[in-house]
Scaffold this motif. Structure first.
Motif, PDB file in Angstrom:
ATOM      1  N   UNK A  53       8.063  12.919   5.224  1.00  0.00           N
ATOM      2  CA  UNK A  53       7.274  11.919   5.954  1.00  0.00           C
ATOM      3  C   UNK A  53       6.309  11.199   5.018  1.00  0.00           C
ATOM      4  N   UNK A  54       5.708  11.948   4.110  1.00  0.00           N
ATOM      5  CA  UNK A  54       4.784  11.338   3.152  1.00  0.00           C
ATOM      6  C   UNK A  54       5.519  10.384   2.213  1.00  0.00           C
ATOM      7  N   UNK A  55       6.723  10.760   1.814  1.00  0.00           N
ATOM      8  CA  UNK A  55       7.505   9.882   0.953  1.00  0.00           C
ATOM      9  C   UNK A  55       7.885   8.590   1.671  1.00  0.00           C
ATOM     10  N   UNK A  56       8.286   8.712   2.926  1.00  0.00           N
ATOM     11  CA  UNK A  56       8.635   7.511   3.695  1.00  0.00           C
ATOM     12  C   UNK A  56       7.418   6.606   3.867  1.00  0.00           C
ATOM     13  N   UNK A  57       6.255   7.212   4.120  1.00  0.00           N
ATOM     14  CA  UNK A  57       5.032   6.414   4.269  1.00  0.00           C
ATOM     15  C   UNK A  57       4.685   5.708   2.957  1.00  0.00           C
ATOM     16  N   UNK A  58       4.870   6.414   1.844  1.00  0.00           N
ATOM     17  CA  UNK A  58       4.582   5.821   0.537  1.00  0.00           C
ATOM     18  C   UNK A  58       5.545   4.677   0.235  1.00  0.00           C
ATOM     19  N   UNK A  59       6.802   4.844   0.590  1.00  0.00           N
ATOM     20  CA  UNK A  59       7.779   3.773   0.389  1.00  0.00           C
ATOM     21  C   UNK A  59       7.375   2.527   1.169  1.00  0.00           C
ATOM     22  N   UNK A  60       6.896   2.708   2.388  1.00  0.00           N
ATOM     23  CA  UNK A  60       6.465   1.553   3.198  1.00  0.00           C
ATOM     24  C   UNK A  60       5.285   0.840   2.531  1.00  0.00           C
ATOM     25  N   UNK A  61       4.365   1.634   1.976  1.00  0.00           N
ATOM     26  CA  UNK A  61       3.217   1.032   1.292  1.00  0.00           C
ATOM     27  C   UNK A  61       3.660   0.216   0.080  1.00  0.00           C
ATOM     28  N   UNK A  62       4.610   0.775  -0.704  1.00  0.00           N
ATOM     29  CA  UNK A  62       5.082   0.064  -1.889  1.00  0.00           C
ATOM     30  C   UNK A  62       5.898  -1.170  -1.513  1.00  0.00           C
ATOM     31  N   UNK A  63       6.638  -1.115  -0.427  1.00  0.00           N
ATOM     32  CA  UNK A  63       7.373  -2.293   0.041  1.00  0.00           C
ATOM     33  C   UNK A  63       6.402  -3.392   0.456  1.00  0.00           C
ATOM     34  N   UNK A  64       5.328  -3.003   1.142  1.00  0.00           N
ATOM     35  CA  UNK A  64       4.312  -3.982   1.526  1.00  0.00           C
ATOM     36  C   UNK A  64       3.634  -4.569   0.299  1.00  0.00           C
ATOM     37  N   UNK A  65       3.372  -3.717  -0.690  1.00  0.00           N
ATOM     38  CA  UNK A  65       2.762  -4.199  -1.923  1.00  0.00           C
ATOM     39  C   UNK A  65       3.685  -5.206  -2.615  1.00  0.00           C
ATOM     40  N   UNK A  66       4.973  -4.928  -2.643  1.00  0.00           N
ATOM     41  CA  UNK A  66       5.922  -5.858  -3.234  1.00  0.00           C
ATOM     42  C   UNK A  66       5.900  -7.209  -2.546  1.00  0.00           C
ATOM     43  N   UNK A  67       5.776  -7.199  -1.207  1.00  0.00           N
ATOM     44  CA  UNK A  67       5.706  -8.458  -0.450  1.00  0.00           C
ATOM     45  C   UNK A  67       4.418  -9.211  -0.802  1.00  0.00           C
ATOM     46  N   UNK A  68       3.308  -8.502  -0.938  1.00  0.00           N
ATOM     47  CA  UNK A  68       2.045  -9.148  -1.297  1.00  0.00           C
ATOM     48  C   UNK A  68       2.118  -9.771  -2.695  1.00  0.00           C
ATOM     49  N   UNK A  69       2.721  -9.054  -3.637  1.00  0.00           N
ATOM     50  CA  UNK A  69       2.855  -9.578  -4.993  1.00  0.00           C
ATOM     51  C   UNK A  69       3.780 -10.797  -5.025  1.00  0.00           C
ATOM     52  N   UNK A  70       4.852 -10.745  -4.238  1.00  0.00           N
ATOM     53  CA  UNK A  70       5.772 -11.885  -4.188  1.00  0.00           C
ATOM     54  C   UNK A  70       5.091 -13.110  -3.604  1.00  0.00           C
ATOM     55  N   UNK A  71       4.329 -12.927  -2.520  1.00  0.00           N
ATOM     56  CA  UNK A  71       3.620 -14.053  -1.909  1.00  0.00           C
ATOM     57  C   UNK A  71       2.640 -14.673  -2.904  1.00  0.00           C
ATOM     58  N   UNK A  72       1.960 -13.822  -3.680  1.00  0.00           N
ATOM     59  CA  UNK A  72       1.004 -14.327  -4.673  1.00  0.00           C
ATOM     60  C   UNK A  72       1.733 -15.133  -5.748  1.00  0.00           C
TER      61      UNK A  72
END
Length: 247
Positions: A53-72
């Motif tokens: 569960x912690x790994x899945x939550x971390x993956x979601x955080x990194x996916x969101x971070x990737x979207x933020x970096x792409x938007x920037x």
């Protein structure tokens, strides 16, 4: 430039300088007070002690971070540098291009592989032979590549009037990494009619985009076939005049 690009029909790769996202945030956010450039907080790496569960939550955080970096990165290419260019004095505008971008698959310590949008300054086309050497870790950076990087750095930093601030947050050579990318993967700006006119009247500026043809630079989204023909003629004349100084 024959030593860099070879025959026109064999050119499939583009030399480019990849800009560090943290350097762009520093330069644009602190140097020009642009919103949305704040450094993002660090995310924790994966560990062997994590539950599923912690790994899945971390993956979601990194996916969101990737979207933020792409938007920037998209904003950097599509609006932030265009705004800076519009405000720049004429003699700086003639040497300051709007950055391009590529989307590349890269290895990631949590997600294994992601597609990353990278902001780049194009330099010169390369032959397939040069690209093969690059894949073997033997990429050669030419003096002309360094010159293109330095032109961009000098133009950008000249827009920060305060000398102390410029020394603190301006772009440096360490903010760039050289790479070869497929020509068709390079996303050039969608130019306005005013910018197309400027490129045709100032082929030295168009030449800084490192393209082998006007159509490749302008594309159908920006320009008409007549625009492309006019820019091609201007580029040919400029490069013919510039040829004696090339190495």
């Amino acid at each position: 430039m024959a030593s860099l690009s070879g025959h026109a029909g064999s050119v499939h790769w583009q030399g480019s300088w990849v800009l560090s996202p943290s350097a762009l945030r520093r330069y644009l956010g602190k140097g020009h007070a642009m919103p949305g450039c704040e450094e993002l907080p660090a995310l924790e790496p994966a560990s062997d002690q994590m539950t599923d569960d912690e790994r899945r939550a971390l993956r979601r955080l990194w996916l969101q971070r990737g979207k933020e970096e792409e938007d920037f990165s998209r904003a950097v290419c599509m609006s932030m540098f265009r705004f800076l260019r519009d405000q720049a004095p004429p003699h700086i505008k003639q040497r300051l291009i709007i950055p391009c971008y590529v989307i590349r698959a890269v290895r990631h310590h949590v997600l294994h592989k992601i597609f990353e949008l990278q902001v780049i300054i194009p330099t010169f086309p390369r032959t397939p032979t040069a690209a093969s050497a690059s894949r073997e870790g033997m990429v050669e950076v030419y003096q002309q590549d360094y010159e293109r990087r330095n032109i961009f750095i000098e133009a950008c930093n000249s827009l920060i009037a305060d000398e102390v601030l410029r020394a603190e947050v301006g772009l440096t050579e360490a903010d760039f990494t050289f790479s070869l990318v497929p020509v068709e993967a390079v996303h050039k700006p969608v130019f306005t009619r005013k910018e197309i006119k400027e490129l045709i009247e100032n082929p030295s500026l168009a030449d800084l985009y490192g393209t082998t043809s006007a159509f490749q630079l302008l594309g159908l989204l920006s320009a008409t076939p007549r625009d492309c023909k006019r820019l091609d003629n201007a580029l040919k004349l400029f490069r013919r005049q510039d040829a004696p100084d090339a190495t």
